[in-house]
Write an enzyme that holds these catalytic residues in place. Sequence first.
Site, PDB file in Angstrom:
ATOM      1  N   HIS A   1       0.853  -1.189   0.000  1.00  0.00           N
ATOM      2  CA  HIS A   1       0.000   0.000   0.000  1.00  0.00           C
ATOM      3  C   HIS A   1       0.885   1.233   0.000  1.00  0.00           C
ATOM      4  CE1 HIS A   1      -3.082   2.901   1.212  1.00  0.00           C
ATOM      5  NE2 HIS A   1      -3.967   2.021   0.807  1.00  0.00           N
TER       6      HIS A   1
ATOM      7  N   ASP B   1      -8.037  -4.772  -0.161  1.00  0.00           N
ATOM      8  CA  ASP B   1      -8.564  -5.319  -1.401  1.00  0.00           C
ATOM      9  C   ASP B   1      -8.330  -6.821  -1.523  1.00  0.00           C
ATOM     10  OD1 ASP B   1      -9.635  -3.041  -2.492  1.00  0.00           O
ATOM     11  OD2 ASP B   1      -7.704  -2.345  -3.217  1.00  0.00           O
TER      12      ASP B   1
HETATM   13  N1  ACO Z   1       4.302  -7.553  -5.233  1.00  0.00           N
HETATM   14  C1  ACO Z   1       5.662  -7.648  -5.314  1.00  0.00           C
HETATM   15  N2  ACO Z   1       6.529  -6.667  -4.987  1.00  0.00           N
HETATM   16  C2  ACO Z   1       5.987  -5.519  -4.561  1.00  0.00           C
HETATM   17  C3  ACO Z   1       4.592  -5.331  -4.440  1.00  0.00           C
HETATM   18  C4  ACO Z   1       3.740  -6.416  -4.789  1.00  0.00           C
HETATM   19  N3  ACO Z   1       2.407  -6.314  -4.693  1.00  0.00           N
HETATM   20  N4  ACO Z   1       4.337  -4.093  -3.993  1.00  0.00           N
HETATM   21  C5  ACO Z   1       5.522  -3.499  -3.835  1.00  0.00           C
HETATM   22  N5  ACO Z   1       6.531  -4.370  -4.180  1.00  0.00           N
HETATM   23  C6  ACO Z   1       7.981  -4.107  -4.060  1.00  0.00           C
HETATM   24  C7  ACO Z   1       8.490  -3.217  -5.168  1.00  0.00           C
HETATM   25  O1  ACO Z   1       8.921  -3.976  -6.264  1.00  0.00           O
HETATM   26  C8  ACO Z   1       9.606  -2.493  -4.472  1.00  0.00           C
HETATM   27  O2  ACO Z   1      10.691  -3.389  -4.377  1.00  0.00           O
HETATM   28  P1  ACO Z   1      12.220  -2.783  -4.405  1.00  0.00           P
HETATM   29  O3  ACO Z   1      12.318  -1.889  -3.211  1.00  0.00           O
HETATM   30  O4  ACO Z   1      13.077  -3.989  -4.342  1.00  0.00           O
HETATM   31  O5  ACO Z   1      12.329  -2.034  -5.705  1.00  0.00           O
HETATM   32  C9  ACO Z   1       9.081  -2.285  -3.058  1.00  0.00           C
HETATM   33  O6  ACO Z   1       8.167  -3.391  -2.842  1.00  0.00           O
HETATM   34  C10 ACO Z   1       8.348  -0.977  -2.835  1.00  0.00           C
HETATM   35  O7  ACO Z   1       7.376  -0.861  -3.860  1.00  0.00           O
HETATM   36  P2  ACO Z   1       6.809   0.527  -4.392  1.00  0.00           P
HETATM   37  O8  ACO Z   1       6.196   0.297  -5.737  1.00  0.00           O
HETATM   38  O9  ACO Z   1       7.851   1.580  -4.265  1.00  0.00           O
HETATM   39  O10 ACO Z   1       5.676   0.835  -3.338  1.00  0.00           O
HETATM   40  P3  ACO Z   1       4.543   1.892  -3.538  1.00  0.00           P
HETATM   41  O11 ACO Z   1       4.200   2.378  -2.187  1.00  0.00           O
HETATM   42  O12 ACO Z   1       4.883   2.886  -4.582  1.00  0.00           O
HETATM   43  O13 ACO Z   1       3.328   1.018  -4.157  1.00  0.00           O
HETATM   44  C11 ACO Z   1       1.344  -0.208  -4.362  1.00  0.00           C
HETATM   45  C12 ACO Z   1       2.210   0.666  -3.449  1.00  0.00           C
HETATM   46  C13 ACO Z   1       1.035   0.512  -5.699  1.00  0.00           C
HETATM   47  C14 ACO Z   1      -0.008  -0.483  -3.677  1.00  0.00           C
HETATM   48  C15 ACO Z   1       2.095  -1.518  -4.651  1.00  0.00           C
HETATM   49  O14 ACO Z   1       2.382  -2.175  -3.423  1.00  0.00           O
HETATM   50  C16 ACO Z   1       1.316  -2.443  -5.575  1.00  0.00           C
HETATM   51  O15 ACO Z   1       1.427  -2.321  -6.803  1.00  0.00           O
HETATM   52  N6  ACO Z   1       0.522  -3.408  -5.001  1.00  0.00           N
HETATM   53  C17 ACO Z   1      -0.306  -4.274  -5.803  1.00  0.00           C
HETATM   54  C18 ACO Z   1      -1.581  -3.548  -6.266  1.00  0.00           C
HETATM   55  C19 ACO Z   1      -2.603  -3.374  -5.145  1.00  0.00           C
HETATM   56  O16 ACO Z   1      -2.895  -4.284  -4.382  1.00  0.00           O
HETATM   57  N7  ACO Z   1      -3.191  -2.158  -5.063  1.00  0.00           N
HETATM   58  C20 ACO Z   1      -4.217  -1.854  -4.064  1.00  0.00           C
HETATM   59  C21 ACO Z   1      -3.745  -0.870  -3.065  1.00  0.00           C
HETATM   60  S1  ACO Z   1      -4.950  -0.648  -1.784  1.00  0.00           S
HETATM   61  C22 ACO Z   1      -6.077   0.433  -2.403  1.00  0.00           C
HETATM   62  O17 ACO Z   1      -5.860   1.152  -3.331  1.00  0.00           O
HETATM   63  C23 ACO Z   1      -7.450   0.521  -1.726  1.00  0.00           C
END
Ligand code: ACO
Length: 427
Positions: A306, A363
């Site tokens: 998140h 979610d």
């Molecule tokens: N699966 C695998 N790796 C992940 C995931 C995931 N779901 N989410 C983050 N990571 C990793 C990234 O690759 C990154 O790794 P690194 O540091 O080695 O490069 C690290 O974790 C940080 O990720 P960011 O993308 O910088 O985190 P950010 O806070 O920008 O993204 C987000 C948050 C968009 C929700 C992301 O976790 C994601 O895409 N999750 C899946 C989609 C999802 O479930 N969205 C719903 C959110 S809840 C809502 O909107 C009500």
Amino acid sequence: MDQTVKLTYNDKIYEFPLVEGTENEVGIDIKALRAQTGLVTLDPGFKNSGSCKSEITFLDGEKGELKYRGYSIDDLADGASFLEVAYLLIFGKLPTSDQLNKFQSDIHQESLVDEDLKAILKSFPRKAHPMGALASLTSALTAFNPESVDVDSEEDMYHAIVTIMAKFPVLCAWTHRKVKGLPLNYSSNDLNYVDNIAQMMFRMPNGTYTPSTTVNSALNKLLILHADHEQNCSTSTVRIVGSSHAGLFASVSAGISALWGPLHGGANQAVIEMLEAIKADGGDTKKYMAKAKDKNDPFRLMGFGHRVYKNFDPRARIIKVAADEVLNEMGIEDPILDIAKGLEQEALNDPYFVDRKLYPNVDFYSGIIYRAMGIPTEMFTVMFALGRLPGWIAQWREMRKNNEPIGRPRQIYTGEVDLTFVPLDKR
Ligand code: ACO
């Protein structure tokens, strides 16, 4: 707050005051920045910018806390009805019994929807995404309820709020019936807000409808947990559309369109689609865990991580329990749910996810419950909208009551300059 922040620019020092919230978060008040310095700020996605002061919702992503009007989400999900929470968000205080009864009864009085709206719904193809239909129907409410709202009149405001609180669940339920190819059910004045939603969605024309306490209680929790989340994309949309003095229904309709996107409300649908894809590929969760960790693979585990919560999503903690209750009571055996449980356990014990603080978000579990309730995947975001309605209303009301200026960001122009116009026949 007495402290200030100093900015040095062109050998001059400018001072800007700090503003502190009641939960001690601190921001820089740059209202005078452009007038004093000629500068604007650049902050794509508003990751660092507060757009307003608000008394409605507080969340602390590091601690994993969410509060509505100062009450913890855990207490509200545990002890309140969705309608009580709606009243709290919109009017600022928990209602007394009399206030709640009046609110419910006023909503009942407004719960009929003009029959002509059915013609609009009927004209959509069955395969149309229900979020598109919902946005259109909500926008059409403006045409069927054209009275303008005097925002300085408590009575006018109250009437507009009651009208949309009453009619919106009918529209949501109707989009569900359309997807399922079922006759449309009407609201019943004998039922409370959430039970009424359930009967409009699930009551069959050819049998006796017996509501399930577990399902309705889980629905109540889900709606409460989605009711507000401060200045997220759809809420900011509602506020910015409303800031032009567009009406409540038009502003909410814009919020629905913003919520539709897969980066916002559409993620619950993406979770189930991911689980279905894993099942179709043989159900090997370890393979997909490896893909999620592989930096050369764009695959991400949907429903994990998140932007704001870097600790357990407090909503996910609550809804996980409700999901277990619903699945147990309904005795559901679904290979998709087994895959979900497998992924959850593996991720919670995997150093990649633990180190990055990637926990299941709301979610991940909401989609599982909706699926168990028999709600089609494309309806999940409509369910999110149903829950988010009181938040949108509360934020719109706060923005109008505070007489906030029209939302109109600045930009840094990076296009061509001073080109000479060449007529069409010379190009
Ligand atoms: N699966 C695998 N790796 C992940 C995931 C995931 N779901 N989410 C983050 N990571 C990793 C990234 O690759 C990154 O790794 P690194 O540091 O080695 O490069 C690290 O974790 C940080 O990720 P960011 O993308 O910088 O985190 P950010 O806070 O920008 O993204 C987000 C948050 C968009 C929700 C992301 O976790 C994601 O895409 N999750 C899946 C989609 C999802 O479930 N969205 C719903 C959110 S809840 C809502 O909107 C009500």
